[in-house]
Design an enzyme around this catalytic site. Sequence first.
Site, PDB file in Angstrom:
ATOM      1  N   SER A 159       5.919  -6.566   2.503  1.00 45.07           N
ATOM      2  CA  SER A 159       5.920  -8.027   2.545  1.00 45.07           C
ATOM      3  C   SER A 159       6.675  -8.510   3.785  1.00 45.07           C
ATOM      4  O   SER A 159       6.350  -8.068   4.893  1.00 45.07           O
ATOM      5  CB  SER A 159       6.519  -8.585   1.250  1.00 45.07           C
ATOM      6  OG  SER A 159       6.223  -9.949   1.095  1.00 45.07           O
ATOM      7  N   ASP A 383      -4.012  -8.146  -4.102  1.00 41.49           N
ATOM      8  CA  ASP A 383      -3.047  -9.053  -3.485  1.00 41.49           C
ATOM      9  C   ASP A 383      -3.745 -10.344  -3.043  1.00 41.49           C
ATOM     10  O   ASP A 383      -4.720 -10.299  -2.289  1.00 41.49           O
ATOM     11  CB  ASP A 383      -2.413  -8.362  -2.275  1.00 41.49           C
ATOM     12  CG  ASP A 383      -1.148  -9.043  -1.777  1.00 41.49           C
ATOM     13  OD1 ASP A 383      -0.981 -10.250  -2.036  1.00 41.49           O
ATOM     14  OD2 ASP A 383      -0.334  -8.365  -1.131  1.00 41.49           O
ATOM     15  N   HIS A 412       0.514  -8.850  -5.339  1.00 46.61           N
ATOM     16  CA  HIS A 412       1.530  -8.529  -4.339  1.00 46.61           C
ATOM     17  C   HIS A 412       2.703  -7.759  -4.948  1.00 46.61           C
ATOM     18  O   HIS A 412       3.326  -6.932  -4.282  1.00 46.61           O
ATOM     19  CB  HIS A 412       2.013  -9.834  -3.715  1.00 46.61           C
ATOM     20  CG  HIS A 412       2.795  -9.666  -2.452  1.00 46.61           C
ATOM     21  ND1 HIS A 412       2.258  -9.127  -1.296  1.00 46.61           N
ATOM     22  CD2 HIS A 412       4.098  -9.959  -2.153  1.00 46.61           C
ATOM     23  CE1 HIS A 412       3.180  -9.111  -0.341  1.00 46.61           C
ATOM     24  NE2 HIS A 412       4.294  -9.605  -0.830  1.00 46.61           N
TER      25      HIS A 412
END
Length: 460
Positions: A159, A383, A412
């Site tokens: 991320s 995601d 995610h």
Amino acid sequence: MPTLEHQSAQPENPFSRLVPDQTIAIVPEFTLESGFVIRDVPVAYKTWGTLNNAGDNCMVICHPLTRSVDVEDWWSNLMGSCGLEGKGKVIDESKFFVVCLNVLGSPYGSASPLTLNPETGAQYGPEFPLATIRDDCRLHKLVLDDLRVKSVAICIGGSMAGMHVFEWAMLGDYVKLIVPISAPAKSSAWSISWTEAQRHSIFADPKYLDGYYSLDCPPLQGMTAARMTAMLTYRTRDSYERRFGRDMMDQPRPFVENGSNVPAAATVHRLTHNEGHSQTQKDQLRTTANMPTPVDSPSISGYSTPLIEKENAASVAYEPPQYAAHSYLRYQASKFNERFDANCYIALSRKMDAHDISYGRGNYEDVVHSIQQPVLVIGIESDILYPMPEIQALSNLLPHSELMIVRSAEGHDGILLEHEQINDRIVAFLQKHDHIREILAQEGVAVPKKGPRATLFASW
């Protein structure tokens, strides 16, 4: 470079105390990408293992948006021993010198809105200058130099941390391998729109005060809304449907006083209408219920709020029905509010928006194609924040790339939840490269035995 000063505490920042055993290096002066100069810059970090004589067995783990440098707290499932063949664990502190450094703007120890501005002697607050992903990597490189690291064997992060991984790659041969997980090389219009919505949730809180709020009275309602919005981007519709559906939480029995447990109709309607607004509001209603006589409340936009009469005091314990999905979001927001700061959230989200490794370097495709390190690109098939087509296109641009698709319905959050898939694939990637095999073949150092730990960081 002169040796940096180090400290172990940051008295002005209460959130720094949440991270055990970290060290804070003080960089005397640093020029941000914007040209603004900051002085006496704290950089929090934590290390595991021992640096070898060559200074080349360093593994840099970058931390996600709302996490600290305490990798054991959020990625302990990737920690353990690794051999030359077969199963193992990615983060082998007996072989690697593992370093995690806290980014600028984070509440957990590095320079941020919570730390002191040496020019004024007060906390920066909203006057903390905008820092970029690139600034973090340049600053962290100074700390690695201070630690006598000559090169980084591998850099890993997911991320926001994966954004840092891409910037680390731009240092060239200093970093040998990179593993960005569910992360872009530049932020998309989609992701920066989500962060804008989250910031406006905070701005809308009357306690925000343009960022000049007291830490004793932070904009928690705004933070709650921002966190709930973020939580929706971290999972998927199917994930929520499977976990919660339309399930309801068990409700407490209505409070009984003077033989009556029947609340006034107006009270039922009001409490149902405001269900989930805040515990503080419910406490205020309880106080109002004890008033000896009804008092008219002011009218707001043409609506008057009926107060609770004394004979209906029992009704304030009435709990409207609550969906399990609502309860989950409120719990996550409540835990987040205990461990994060609004100004820091704003600073970090703006940093993510600004992320673009091609900025000032040339055409985006050309810059990505210039990355020469072997790259393991990992994406999560479900995601919605950084969708697989975006990750696939990025992988196609990289000249020495392998793509792994994590099979998960969790979106995610699969970065943390699908640790077994991610661990095994990174281990196999490590074992393919000669410089890593040389490190793994060395005799390992003793590793302290770790026991179970409590954590505040059980969610993104």
